[in-house]
Design a protein around this motif. Structure first.
Motif, short mmCIF file in Angstrom:
data_model
loop_
_atom_site.label_atom_id
_atom_site.label_comp_id
_atom_site.label_asym_id
_atom_site.label_seq_id
_atom_site.Cartn_x
_atom_site.Cartn_y
_atom_site.Cartn_z
N ILE A 17 8.93 21.74 -3.42
CA ILE A 17 8.73 20.59 -4.30
C ILE A 17 10.05 19.81 -4.34
N ILE A 18 9.93 18.55 -4.15
CA ILE A 18 11.15 17.74 -4.14
C ILE A 18 11.39 17.11 -5.51
N LEU A 20 9.70 16.54 -9.52
CA LEU A 20 8.68 16.91 -10.52
C LEU A 20 8.91 16.05 -11.77
N GLU A 21 8.09 15.07 -11.92
CA GLU A 21 8.17 14.19 -13.08
C GLU A 21 6.75 14.09 -13.67
N ASP A 22 6.67 13.45 -14.86
CA ASP A 22 5.36 13.26 -15.49
C ASP A 22 4.44 12.38 -14.66
N LEU A 41 1.15 14.41 -15.16
CA LEU A 41 1.03 15.33 -14.04
C LEU A 41 1.69 16.66 -14.40
N GLN A 42 1.00 17.71 -14.09
CA GLN A 42 1.59 19.04 -14.29
C GLN A 42 1.10 19.97 -13.18
N ILE B 15 15.36 21.39 -10.52
CA ILE B 15 14.12 22.16 -10.62
C ILE B 15 13.59 22.53 -9.24
N ASP B 16 13.87 21.69 -8.27
CA ASP B 16 13.41 21.98 -6.91
C ASP B 16 14.02 23.28 -6.37
N LEU B 19 12.36 26.20 -8.16
CA LEU B 19 11.01 26.44 -7.66
C LEU B 19 11.04 27.09 -6.28
N SER B 31 0.92 26.16 -15.49
CA SER B 31 1.16 25.02 -16.40
C SER B 31 2.62 24.56 -16.38
N LEU B 32 3.12 24.35 -15.21
CA LEU B 32 4.50 23.85 -15.11
C LEU B 32 4.49 22.35 -15.37
N ARG B 33 5.30 21.92 -16.32
CA ARG B 33 5.41 20.48 -16.60
C ARG B 33 6.77 20.17 -17.21
N LYS B 34 7.11 18.91 -17.08
CA LYS B 34 8.38 18.43 -17.63
C LYS B 34 8.14 18.06 -19.07
N TYR B 40 12.02 21.86 -18.53
CA TYR B 40 10.72 22.19 -17.94
C TYR B 40 10.17 23.45 -18.62
#
Lengths: 63, 304
Positions: A17-18, A20-22, A41-42, B15-16, B19, B31-34, B40
């Motif tokens: 994954i490069i 990760l934002e909403d 987005l999650q 975070i990359d 992960l 349920s990974l989310r910012k 996170y």
């Protein structure tokens, strides 16, 4: 390998994954990068070989 | 594995990398989310906790059934859990109650003390089948004259002894007196085991009339005394009167009260065959209810 269904997208055999934002998710594949744009987005499920993304999908760009 | 998860919140600007590290270690995330800038949140299965700790991630909280099960076998609860499991395993092998079922109260007490002597008491180990057989033989031998049927068994943690008393041990006193009517009545039913019955169903009998006689004439003309035992029921006739002061109740309200009051006077062993209102009037300053009853009751009594 990509499966798209309503508000979910399943990506198999990704590399990393490069971003990760909403509203933006960038996933590196073997020979391309998938850009997923949308809202709330999650990553619902993340494992060694697959990612299940959930949210309001608006645009998917392959570069 | 959906029974339990660890919630992890990380603050990182890479975070990359995290992960990728997770991917290499084959850790699954849910349920990974910012949730904020560089913050996170995600969940990992409890069974992967050791891998998560190897990544130097701290667990914020845990949820799920598996988490609570783990709590039970950890820390302060361990002793209680072990005690509970041991209690569950050990207790069923002991006698927790001894129950002696039999008609003779004195014999029950003697059997109870007999069991004490045989070292069969509460909190003793449950007996094997051969031990029960041995005890059965002992009791049968020792109480031969008093017990006809005997059954010894264990049901759960309860030790049971059931017996029926030997017929020979039951002392029956035979009575040789006449059985007479205690009041005027019409005979309704006759159940006589011993004696000479002098009445028939629907016969009218007066108080003191002999119903079952203790005398019988033999074929050679001699009169012999015989024991008597039986129950004779008859229709008996009664008039009951109840009254209440007029100041206390009105006439329209008084009837149910007086009827109830009258029925309270009826003997407990009498069965009402007929019930009739004779009168319900104001006499003097009182409400008076006069009722007529036909009872079916036992009329036979021993002659004094």
């Amino acid at each position: 390998m990509i499966y798209i269904q309503h508000n979910r997208i399943l990506i198999k055999y990704y590399q990393s994954i490069i971003t990760l934002e909403d509203c933006l998710l960038e996933i590196k594949m073997n020979d391309s990068i998938i850009k997923i744009m949308g809202q709330d987005l999650q990553i619902q499920y993340y494992s060694f070989d697959e990612i299940l993304v959930r949210g309001q999908l608006k645009q998917i760009i392959f570069t | 594995m959906k029974l339990g998860y660890d919630e992890i919140v990380v603050t990182t600007d890479h975070i990359d990398d995290l992960l990728l590290q997770m991917k290499e270690k084959h850790i699954s995330l849910y349920s990974l989310r910012k949730i904020d800038h560089q913050v996170y949140r995600f969940y990992t299965p409890i069974y992967q906790r050791h891998k998560v700790k190897a990544c130097h991630l701290s667990i914020k909280r845990s949820i799920g059934v598996f988490h609570y099960l783990l709590l039970l076998v950890k820390g302060d609860y361990l002793f209680l859990t072990l005690s509970f499991i041991l209690t569950l395993m050990i207790l069923p092998s002991f006698i927790l109650k001894i129950k002696i079922d039999g008609p003779n109260h004195q014999l029950n007490q003697r059997l109870s003390s007999y069991l004490d002597k045989q070292n069969i008491t509460i909190l003793k180990k449950q007996m094997s089948y051969s031990q029960i057989d041995h005890l059965y033989e002992l009791i049968k031998d020792d109480y031969l004259k008093e017990i006809d049927y005997l059954n010894i068994y264990q049901n759960g943690c309860v030790f049971h002894i059931r017996y029926s008393q030997a017929i020979t041990s039951q002392k029956v006193k035979e009575k040789y007196c006449n059985i007479v009517s205690k009041c005027d009545a019409i005979v309704q039913s006759i159940e006589v085991a011993q004696g000479n019955i002098l009445v028939k169903v629907n016969d009218y009998v007066k108080k003191g009339d002999i119903l079952i006689s203790n005398e019988i004439e033999s074929t050679d003309g001699k009169i012999q005394m015989i024991p008597t035992y039986g129950i004779i029921k008859g229709y008996t006739y009664h008039i009951y009167t109840s009254s209440i002061d007029l100041k206390r109740l009105k006439k329209e309200d008084g009837f149910s009260y007086l009827l109830f009051k009258t029925r309270m006077q009826i003997p407990a062993n009498a069965k009402i065959d007929k019930e009739k209102v004779l009168s319900y009037d104001i006499i003097g300053k009182k409400l008076v209810l006069k009722m007529y009853y036909v009872f079916i009751e036992e009329i036979s009594v021993e002659e004094k």
